[in-house]
Design an enzyme around this catalytic site. Structure first.
Site: not given
Ligand code: NAP
Length: 326
Positions: A58, A118
């Site tokens: 991110y 993830h």
């Protein structure tokens, strides 16, 4: 703020958790500054949020690390993720451990509360379980993180195959799951095993684009009506979800969307992503409000309960194309 216990981790965390990814990335993806992003985190802290979810992918670990200097480390619960990409899902254990170490440096902290793989697709689950989890558990034993978690890749795992297995395997203490008003199948497929095994659940995709952009909702309704998936009248009305907005009901579509997921049995924490101070305030208020009226919940089940995979898009990728979910 209300607080919940995150499954067998025993962590007490706010039922509203600030997501530092998604399309907003604390506003950084929309041209806001690092100072603005830190202010969003501080506003969340002031409103009682103690849970923050970020990821190596991110680009928000550093800003989160700076923002939480304002409080004692033990007063916040930090989750981050290894960059387990859909296209490169055979990452070597050493790469994942190197990413963990980098995350610790970027967050500028001695430990991570929840460390997650993830977006693990079903095809890579065996590798995650048999190669990566054992390597990570050795790092956990050194004190680098406290609980191991896994996140699904919603656009590539419409039936939640990864989490159905993960919930039973005893290795993952926390699972991040996609669930919303038009993708409700986690109710049957994920929450029963996570509840039975006390796996903590983090809810993603509550609003995303489909419930924050009216034109996007209208376009999806037109497509779904053309495919015979929803009644035609939903394609012909300017706000297909206006039946939810009334005295005693929801005030806006995002309000309905957050209230819908918050009250689902089996949901511990609702993640919401924003870089907008007003959205932050109203979203927390929505998550704390009572459930939607029973008649509205029934109508949502009737109209949309059968839909799967609607509105599961990811940043930088085409609306419906294959993509890692973030
Ligand atoms: N596989 C994974 O691991 C994965 C995948 C997806 C998400 N996640 C996690 O889940 C978190 C939440 O997902 P998300 O960020 O997509 O959050 P979300 O809450 O489902 O959607 C947020 C989007 O809606 C907008 N928005 C928020 N509140 C609004 C409001 N009241 N009115 C109108 N628009 C509003 C936001 O933009 P503004 O900035 O304009 O508010 C943002 O674009 C992520 O940040 C990430 O931590 C993980």
């Amino acid at each position: 703020m209300d607080y919940a216990t995150l499954g067998r981790t025993g962590l007490r965390i706010s039922v509203a958790g600030l997501g530092c990814g998604g399309f907003s990335q604390l506003g950084l993806a929309r041209g806001k500054s690092e100072t603005d992003a830190i202010a969003i985190i501080h506003q969340a802290l002031d409103l009682g949020v103690n849970f923050f979810d970020t990821a190596a992918a991110y680009g928000t670990e550093t800003v989160l690390g700076k923002a939480i200097k304002a409080v004692r480390r033990e007063d916040v619960v930090i989750a981050t993720k290894a960059p387990f990409s859909f296209s490169n899902n055979r990452s070597a254990p050493e790469e994942i451990v190197a990413s963990l170490d980098k995350s610790l440096r970027q967050l500028d902290t001695d430990y991570i509360d929840v460390y997650q793989l993830h977006g693990v697709p079903p095809s890579a689950y065996d590798h995650a379980l048999n190669a990566l989890a054992p390597a990570l558990l050795k790092e956990k034993a050194k004190g680098k993180f406290r609980h191991l978690g896994i996140t699904e890749t919603s656009p590539h795992d419409l039936q939640h195959e990864t989490l159905q297995r993960a919930a039973q395997d005893g290795v993952w203490d926390v699972a991040m799951v996609g669930f919303h008003m038009m993708h409700q199948n986690a109710r049957e497929r994920v929450f029963p095993p996570t509840r039975a095994n006390r796996v903590g659940t983090l809810l993603m995709f509550a609003v995303r684009n489909i419930f924050s952009q009216p034109e996007r909702l209208r376009a999806d309704m037109r497509e779904l009506a053309a495919a015979g998936e929803v009644p035609q009248w939903l394609a012909e009305t300017p706000n297909p979800l206006s039946f939810l907005i009334h005295e005693g009901g929801a005030t806006t579509v995002p309000d309905a969307a957050y209230r819908f997921v918050r009250r689902e049995p089996g949901v511990d924490v609702v993640l919401f992503g924003t870089g907008d101070p007003e959205h932050l305030r109203t979203n927390i208020a929505s998550i704390l409000k009572p459930p939607l009226p029973e008649a509205d919940r029934r109508q949502l089940a009737t109209l949309f309960g059968h839909l799967v995979g609607v509105g599961l898009d990811a940043p930088h990728l085409s609306r419906r194309g294959p993509s890692p979910s973030r």
